[in-house]
Design a protein around this motif. Structure first.
Motif, PDB file in Angstrom:
ATOM      1  N   ALA A  70     -35.270 -50.783  12.546  1.00  0.00           N
ATOM      2  CA  ALA A  70     -36.181 -49.830  11.910  1.00  0.00           C
ATOM      3  C   ALA A  70     -37.146 -50.506  10.956  1.00  0.00           C
ATOM      4  CB  ALA A  70     -35.387 -48.756  11.179  1.00  0.00           C
TER       5      ALA A  70
ATOM      6  N   TYR B 237     -32.080 -41.356   8.740  1.00  0.00           N
ATOM      7  CA  TYR B 237     -31.816 -41.897  10.065  1.00  0.00           C
ATOM      8  C   TYR B 237     -30.431 -41.416  10.493  1.00  0.00           C
ATOM      9  CZ  TYR B 237     -35.490 -45.231   8.687  1.00  0.00           C
ATOM     10  OH  TYR B 237     -36.650 -45.797   8.238  1.00  0.00           O
TER      11      TYR B 237
ATOM     12  N   SER C 220     -30.785 -45.098  15.314  1.00  0.00           N
ATOM     13  CA  SER C 220     -31.568 -44.943  16.546  1.00  0.00           C
ATOM     14  C   SER C 220     -31.944 -43.499  16.855  1.00  0.00           C
ATOM     15  CB  SER C 220     -30.803 -45.530  17.731  1.00  0.00           C
ATOM     16  OG  SER C 220     -29.621 -44.782  17.994  1.00  0.00           O
TER      17      SER C 220
ATOM     18  N   LYS D  62     -39.669 -41.652  16.691  1.00  0.00           N
ATOM     19  CA  LYS D  62     -39.899 -43.060  17.026  1.00  0.00           C
ATOM     20  C   LYS D  62     -41.392 -43.364  17.130  1.00  0.00           C
ATOM     21  CE  LYS D  62     -35.543 -43.944  19.441  1.00  0.00           C
ATOM     22  NZ  LYS D  62     -34.876 -42.781  18.856  1.00  0.00           N
TER      23      LYS D  62
ATOM     24  N   GLY E  26     -40.896 -47.283  20.704  1.00  0.00           N
ATOM     25  CA  GLY E  26     -39.492 -46.914  20.736  1.00  0.00           C
ATOM     26  C   GLY E  26     -38.696 -47.261  19.499  1.00  0.00           C
ATOM     27  N   GLU E  27     -39.312 -47.905  18.494  1.00  0.00           N
ATOM     28  CA  GLU E  27     -38.592 -48.253  17.273  1.00  0.00           C
ATOM     29  C   GLU E  27     -38.518 -47.032  16.349  1.00  0.00           C
ATOM     30  OE1 GLU E  27     -37.039 -50.967  17.007  1.00  0.00           O
ATOM     31  OE2 GLU E  27     -37.908 -52.007  18.717  1.00  0.00           O
ATOM     32  N   PRO E  28     -37.439 -46.900  15.560  1.00  0.00           N
ATOM     33  CA  PRO E  28     -37.274 -45.715  14.704  1.00  0.00           C
ATOM     34  C   PRO E  28     -38.321 -45.662  13.593  1.00  0.00           C
ATOM     35  CG  PRO E  28     -35.203 -46.912  14.981  1.00  0.00           C
ATOM     36  CD  PRO E  28     -36.285 -47.803  15.497  1.00  0.00           C
ATOM     37  N   THR E  29     -38.821 -44.458  13.317  1.00  0.00           N
ATOM     38  CA  THR E  29     -39.699 -44.248  12.164  1.00  0.00           C
ATOM     39  C   THR E  29     -38.935 -43.679  10.979  1.00  0.00           C
ATOM     40  OG1 THR E  29     -40.291 -41.964  12.713  1.00  0.00           O
ATOM     41  CG2 THR E  29     -41.576 -43.697  13.750  1.00  0.00           C
TER      42      THR E  29
ATOM     43  N   GLU F 156     -30.418 -41.458  25.006  1.00  0.00           N
ATOM     44  CA  GLU F 156     -31.866 -41.590  24.942  1.00  0.00           C
ATOM     45  C   GLU F 156     -32.329 -42.678  25.909  1.00  0.00           C
ATOM     46  OE1 GLU F 156     -32.212 -42.402  20.721  1.00  0.00           O
ATOM     47  OE2 GLU F 156     -33.079 -40.405  20.442  1.00  0.00           O
TER      48      GLU F 156
END
Length: 281
Positions: A40, A170, A184, A188, A192-195, A265
């Protein structure tokens, strides 16, 4: 774990002064430093906190403090510095019979933390969280236990990107939804990375069965979601399920859990493995 991209460290020092000014009141000073590289974000931070904790009755305690944080966070190729000041107010209720292996009772925690960022945006926001867990001794001797937990959180006063990445919500991992990679679950970036988000909801149900003298087994189901609209319960729920083994020692059970995502996911892992000391909650 597999959400860590590089080695890091966490260092802390704590000073406690019991019976500060009056009985059943404690002064607590905390200093910390952390460096972590997660999927993240990457973070380097110094933290400071001073608070007073007071026992109120047999099962309640409340605390009020002032915390500061100076940090550098890299997310999606952008590096930002934050200077944060917060005033956490926390109330806790606990009737459980053990810290690491409760079989009866209730735990609850309510926290409200006003925070101000002295960075370029000068944002002020509030982080509100409520969490609870309860334990039912089905056998009467602590060998068969049904445990449940729930978590709801919300950030008010700023949008997702007005809040530093480490202060966002998160989900995923042993503290929320097992079977999913740490942090996760939730909104995103396009890659595809978490925001992170500004609202969270999560819950778990776990059956624990003691076997023989020192061994035990568990079965569990977890569910959770993180949203970016500031309202809990409004995003896509992710559900994980699994089984685990326990070896009971004099300091608490050693935990091994294996969990799978029931609605995985895209690009997610097929299973997750967790090892620790004490029950998951």
């Amino acid at each position: 774990g597999n959400a860590t991209t590089k080695p890091g460290y966490k260092f802390g020092a704590q000073f406690l002064k019991p019976n500060f000014l009056t009985r059943n009141q404690q002064l607590e000073l905390n200093l910390g430093a952390v460096k972590q590289s997660l999927q993240a974000y990457d973070q380097r931070a110094l933290t400071q906190e001073i608070k007073i904790r007071r026992q109120v009755g047999l099962h309640w305690n409340v605390s009020l403090g002032v915390m500061g944080e100076q940090e550098q966070i890299d997310q999606e190729g952008v590096s930002r510095h934050y200077n944060l000041l917060g005033v956490p107010l926390v109330a806790k209720y606990d009737t459980t019979n053990s810290v690491l292996d409760p079989t009866t009772g209730v735990r609850a925690r309510l926290s409200i933390t006003p925070m101000h960022s002295f960075s370029n945006d000068h944002a002020t926001f509030f982080i509100l969280q409520a969490a609870a867990s309860t334990y039912f001794d089905l056998s009467g001797n602590g060998r068969s236990v049904l445990a449940m937990r729930g978590l709801v959180g919300k950030t008010a006063g700023a949008g997702v990107f007005g809040v530093p990445p480490d202060q966002r919500f998160y989900a995923g991992g042993s503290a929320t939804v097992r079977g999913y990679r740490y942090q996760s679950i939730g909104p995103k970036f396009p890659n595809g990375e978490p925001t992170g988000g500004n609202a969270i909801s999560a819950g778990s149900m776990e059956f624990r069965q003691r076997i023989l003298q020192n061994w035990g087994a568990v079965a569990f189901v977890d569910a959770g979601q993180v949203s970016s609209d500031g309202v809990p319960f409004t995003s896509h729920w992710r559900i994980g399920a699994g089984v685990g083994a326990r070896y009971y020692t004099s300091i608490g059970p050693i935990r091994l859990d294996v969990a799978v995502p029931l609605n995985k996911e895209p690009g997610g892992d097929s299973f997750e493995l967790y090892i620790g000391i004490g029950q998951a909650f």
